[in-house]
Design an enzyme around this catalytic site. Structure first.
Site, PDB file in Angstrom:
ATOM      1  N   ALA A  97     -16.516  -3.193  22.555  1.00 16.32           N
ATOM      2  CA  ALA A  97     -17.311  -3.823  21.493  1.00 16.32           C
ATOM      3  C   ALA A  97     -17.214  -5.338  21.567  1.00 16.32           C
ATOM      4  CB  ALA A  97     -16.805  -3.354  20.137  1.00 16.32           C
TER       5      ALA A  97
ATOM      6  N   ASP B 294     -22.212  -6.935  23.136  1.00 13.35           N
ATOM      7  CA  ASP B 294     -23.562  -6.736  22.629  1.00 13.35           C
ATOM      8  C   ASP B 294     -23.474  -6.369  21.143  1.00 13.35           C
ATOM      9  OD1 ASP B 294     -26.226  -6.455  22.302  1.00 13.35           O
ATOM     10  OD2 ASP B 294     -26.510  -4.796  23.703  1.00 13.35           O
TER      11      ASP B 294
ATOM     12  N   ASN C  62     -11.062 -15.752  20.974  1.00 10.23           N
ATOM     13  CA  ASN C  62     -12.285 -15.844  20.168  1.00 10.23           C
ATOM     14  C   ASN C  62     -11.967 -15.758  18.684  1.00 10.23           C
ATOM     15  OD1 ASN C  62     -13.699 -13.369  18.684  1.00 10.23           O
ATOM     16  ND2 ASN C  62     -12.389 -12.517  20.298  1.00 10.23           N
ATOM     17  N   ARG C  63     -12.736 -16.510  17.941  1.00 12.44           N
ATOM     18  CA  ARG C  63     -12.679 -16.387  16.480  1.00 12.44           C
ATOM     19  C   ARG C  63     -14.126 -16.334  15.955  1.00 12.44           C
ATOM     20  NH1 ARG C  63     -10.118 -21.623  17.182  1.00 12.44           N
ATOM     21  NH2 ARG C  63     -11.611 -23.335  16.858  1.00 12.44           N
TER      22      ARG C  63
ATOM     23  N   GLY D   7     -15.703 -13.970  14.305  1.00  9.68           N
ATOM     24  CA  GLY D   7     -15.798 -13.560  12.893  1.00  9.68           C
ATOM     25  C   GLY D   7     -17.039 -12.741  12.569  1.00  9.68           C
ATOM     26  N   PHE D   8     -17.360 -11.800  13.435  1.00 10.42           N
ATOM     27  CA  PHE D   8     -18.478 -10.859  13.214  1.00 10.42           C
ATOM     28  C   PHE D   8     -19.823 -11.532  12.953  1.00 10.42           C
ATOM     29  CE2 PHE D   8     -15.553  -7.357  11.132  1.00 10.42           C
ATOM     30  CZ  PHE D   8     -14.980  -7.115  12.372  1.00 10.42           C
TER      31      PHE D   8
ATOM     32  N   ASN E 183     -13.911  -0.463  12.569  1.00 12.22           N
ATOM     33  CA  ASN E 183     -13.128  -1.610  13.037  1.00 12.22           C
ATOM     34  C   ASN E 183     -12.354  -2.207  11.869  1.00 12.22           C
ATOM     35  OD1 ASN E 183     -12.070  -3.853  14.232  1.00 12.22           O
ATOM     36  ND2 ASN E 183     -14.025  -4.834  14.703  1.00 12.22           N
TER      37      ASN E 183
ATOM     38  N   SER F 180     -10.066  -6.531  13.729  1.00 11.38           N
ATOM     39  CA  SER F 180     -10.430  -7.866  14.201  1.00 11.38           C
ATOM     40  C   SER F 180      -9.573  -8.889  13.461  1.00 11.38           C
ATOM     41  CB  SER F 180     -11.904  -8.142  13.925  1.00 11.38           C
ATOM     42  OG  SER F 180     -12.131  -9.533  14.065  1.00 11.38           O
TER      43      SER F 180
ATOM     44  N   ASN G 142     -10.295 -11.951  12.974  1.00  8.05           N
ATOM     45  CA  ASN G 142     -11.080 -13.116  12.571  1.00  8.05           C
ATOM     46  C   ASN G 142     -11.829 -12.982  11.247  1.00  8.05           C
ATOM     47  OD1 ASN G 142     -10.397 -14.546  14.984  1.00  8.05           O
ATOM     48  ND2 ASN G 142     -11.707 -13.071  16.045  1.00  8.05           N
ATOM     49  N   THR G 143     -11.649 -11.858  10.569  1.00  8.13           N
ATOM     50  CA  THR G 143     -12.194 -11.711   9.222  1.00  8.13           C
ATOM     51  C   THR G 143     -10.992 -11.653   8.287  1.00  8.13           C
ATOM     52  OG1 THR G 143     -14.160 -10.549   9.992  1.00  8.13           O
ATOM     53  CG2 THR G 143     -13.544 -10.185   7.697  1.00  8.13           C
TER      54      THR G 143
ATOM     55  N   LYS H 251     -10.405   1.753  15.385  1.00 10.11           N
ATOM     56  CA  LYS H 251      -9.912   0.807  16.404  1.00 10.11           C
ATOM     57  C   LYS H 251      -8.765  -0.007  15.813  1.00 10.11           C
ATOM     58  CE  LYS H 251     -11.434  -2.745  19.652  1.00 10.11           C
ATOM     59  NZ  LYS H 251     -12.590  -3.350  20.307  1.00 10.11           N
TER      60      LYS H 251
ATOM     61  N   ASN I 109      -7.574  -3.850  19.904  1.00  7.74           N
ATOM     62  CA  ASN I 109      -8.365  -5.055  19.711  1.00  7.74           C
ATOM     63  C   ASN I 109      -7.600  -6.250  20.311  1.00  7.74           C
ATOM     64  OD1 ASN I 109     -10.342  -6.847  18.592  1.00  7.74           O
ATOM     65  ND2 ASN I 109     -10.711  -5.318  17.008  1.00  7.74           N
TER      66      ASN I 109
ATOM     67  N   TYR J   5     -13.799  -5.776  28.611  1.00  8.44           N
ATOM     68  CA  TYR J   5     -14.602  -6.897  28.117  1.00  8.44           C
ATOM     69  C   TYR J   5     -14.245  -8.141  28.931  1.00  8.44           C
ATOM     70  CZ  TYR J   5     -17.019 -10.044  24.856  1.00  8.44           C
ATOM     71  OH  TYR J   5     -17.860 -10.967  24.302  1.00  8.44           O
TER      72      TYR J   5
HETATM   73  C1  LIG Z   1     -15.662 -12.645  22.580  1.00  6.87           C
HETATM   74  C2  LIG Z   1     -15.121 -11.344  22.070  1.00  6.87           C
HETATM   75  C3  LIG Z   1     -15.718 -10.721  20.982  1.00  6.87           C
HETATM   76  C4  LIG Z   1     -15.218  -9.517  20.518  1.00  6.87           C
HETATM   77  N1  LIG Z   1     -15.831  -8.922  19.446  1.00  6.87           N
HETATM   78  C5  LIG Z   1     -15.392  -7.715  19.025  1.00  6.87           C
HETATM   79  C6  LIG Z   1     -16.046  -7.048  17.973  1.00  6.87           C
HETATM   80  O1  LIG Z   1     -17.045  -7.513  17.427  1.00  6.87           O
HETATM   81  N2  LIG Z   1     -15.540  -5.851  17.563  1.00  6.87           N
HETATM   82  C7  LIG Z   1     -14.444  -5.268  18.157  1.00  6.87           C
HETATM   83  O2  LIG Z   1     -14.045  -4.183  17.766  1.00  6.87           O
HETATM   84  N3  LIG Z   1     -13.820  -5.881  19.184  1.00  6.87           N
HETATM   85  C8  LIG Z   1     -14.260  -7.073  19.621  1.00  6.87           C
HETATM   86  N4  LIG Z   1     -13.635  -7.689  20.659  1.00  6.87           N
HETATM   87  C9  LIG Z   1     -12.428  -7.052  21.242  1.00  6.87           C
HETATM   88  C10 LIG Z   1     -12.754  -6.240  22.496  1.00  6.87           C
HETATM   89  O3  LIG Z   1     -13.617  -5.183  22.208  1.00  6.87           O
HETATM   90  C11 LIG Z   1     -11.455  -5.688  23.125  1.00  6.87           C
HETATM   91  O4  LIG Z   1     -10.865  -4.778  22.220  1.00  6.87           O
HETATM   92  C12 LIG Z   1     -10.443  -6.760  23.443  1.00  6.87           C
HETATM   93  O5  LIG Z   1     -11.080  -7.925  23.920  1.00  6.87           O
HETATM   94  C13 LIG Z   1      -9.450  -6.317  24.516  1.00  6.87           C
HETATM   95  O6  LIG Z   1     -10.110  -5.960  25.713  1.00  6.87           O
HETATM   96  P1  LIG Z   1     -10.257  -6.974  26.960  1.00  6.87           P
HETATM   97  O7  LIG Z   1      -8.890  -7.525  27.236  1.00  6.87           O
HETATM   98  O8  LIG Z   1     -10.814  -6.132  28.076  1.00  6.87           O
HETATM   99  O9  LIG Z   1     -11.184  -8.028  26.542  1.00  6.87           O
HETATM  100  C14 LIG Z   1     -14.094  -8.904  21.142  1.00  6.87           C
HETATM  101  C15 LIG Z   1     -13.518  -9.527  22.248  1.00  6.87           C
HETATM  102  C16 LIG Z   1     -14.013 -10.724  22.731  1.00  6.87           C
HETATM  103  C17 LIG Z   1     -13.358 -11.360  23.921  1.00  6.87           C
END
Ligand SMILES: Cc1cc2nc3c(=O)[nH]c(=O)nc-3n(C[C@H](O)[C@H](O)[C@H](O)COP(=O)(O)O)c2cc1C
Length: 367
Positions: free
Chosen positions: A66, A69, A115-116, A118-119, A176, A179, A181-182, A221, A250, A322
């Protein structure tokens, strides 16, 4: 090839380059024949990779996590890169802008991101319109969160509203609560709050299942920044409320192994290589407590087939990427799939699922 593309993209601010890359990919995929061509180049179609989780068949276990996109506007283009499944969102019920920029940072030396965001979200209605337009070329998870303006006491209302809205179109739905950032979102992981949330959502799932005659699995999550007791508490709640899966993890507010790194001082969730070991540890703890009764989706710092395999042997049934995808590019999916196929053959198994089960039982016997 991707090294070249990356050296250009990495000249831009991180969020801007994500936008440029996705827009370019969408544009390319609008040309007839290009999605098919990309699938031929990047996809690995091998029945041995088929993975069954939550009653869903994924053509391979390498899915997109997540956050990339969030608004469901690049679904077709991303599937063309060979992912076994895609998790969209986090989407919030109402549109919201997220935090002010600058809010995404590359820590290149560590293959990490902070990242911050914040949805930032177009809101559930526009999200669903986007998804209806693109259709579903493969399994889709929809990750839902609460609006920043919604107090934790009213969070259940936001999650139930989103579950209802996405139920007809999602293959699975992710709650979720992790996160960073909220403000206060992660307090929804404590025993009392999470218990109430899971109870309400499971009841809603049962009702929706009756009225719509379709069962859509529900996953939660979780954060990597929980202690062992909190992880065990969450696992117990997952069993008590019969959740259909758990996604671990996360991003982290810790900064493991990043001493001396100036960007480490930026607030937000850290993802990528420095998160890898902690997220595997959380998967291992969950697997032990859940005793294989609830599937685990493993995510955090995966950038190779070895990383994916390590998470699967620790207990992950499906994996997501990601940050590794940002650093390694689209060939990552193919590389991981091929590596997992090699492991399957080396174990003398016909399917990856068999090979993973075999490797896990070997680990248990060694204990
Ligand atoms: C830029 C960014 C935005 C993210 N946004 C979300 C999000 O909206 N919702 C969520 O559940 N996780 C979000 N994540 C967390 C990823 O889904 C993942 O759980 C986390 O980055 C660890 O995986 P990775 O090390 O492969 O990036 C975000 C991560 C990144 C880097």
């Amino acid at each position: 090839m991707y090294r070249l593309v990356r050296s250009v993209l990495f000249r831009f601010d991180a969020e801007r380059s994500h936008r440029i890359a996705l827009r370019t990919l969408r544009w390319l995929c609008a040309i007839p024949g290009v999605p098919l061509l990309l699938r031929l180049v990047y996809g690995v179609a091998n029945p041995a990779l088929k993975t069954h989780v939550m009653g869903i068949e994924f053509p391979n276990p390498v899915c997109l996590a997540a956050g990339l996109d969030k608004n469901a506007d690049s679904v077709r283009a991303l599937f063309a890169l060979g992912f076994g499944g895609i998790e969209l969102g986090t989407v919030t019920p109402e549109p919201q802008p997220g935090n002010p920029p600058k809010r995404l940072f590359r820590v290149t030396r560590h293959h990490a991101l902070i990242n911050r965001l914040g949805f930032p979200s177009v809101g559930i209605d526009a999200f669903l319109e986007n998804l209806r337009r693109s259709g579903k070329p493969g399994p889709i998870g929809i990750n839902v969160g609460k609006n920043r303006s919604t107090a934790n006491e009213n969070a259940v209302t936001d999650y139930v509203r989103s579950l209802r809205a996405v139920y007809a179109i999602a293959d699975y739905v992710v709650i979720n609560v992790s996160s960073p950032n909220t403000p206060q979102l992660r307090a929804l992981q404590n025993r009392e709050n999470l218990g109430a949330l899971l109870l309400a959502l499971k009841n809603e799932q049962v009702e929706l299942g009756k009225t719509r005659s379709v069962f859509v699995p529900l996953a939660v999550k979780i954060s990597p920044d929980l202690n062992d007791e909190q992880i065990n508490d969450i696992a117990d709640l997952i069993l008590e409320h019969k959740l259909d899966a758990v996604i671990a993890t996360n991003s982290t507010v810790e900064r493991p192994g990043m001493e001396g790194e100036l960007l480490a001082a930026e607030a937000g969730g850290l993802s990528g290589r420095p998160l890898k070991d902690r997220s595997t540890e959380v998967i291992r703890l969950l697997y032990r407590r859940l005793r294989g009764q609830v599937p685990i989706v493993g995510v955090g710092g995966i950038e190779s087939a070895d990383d994916a395999w390590e998470k699967m042997v620790a207990g992950a049934d499906l994996i997501q990427v990601y940050t590794g995808f940002i650093y390694q590019g689209p060939a990552l999916v193919r590389r991981i799939c091929r590596g997992l196929l090699r492991r399957t053959r080396a174990a003398g198994c016909n399917t990856l699922e068999e090979a993973v089960a075999h490797a896990r039982s070997g680990v248990r016997m060694m204990r």
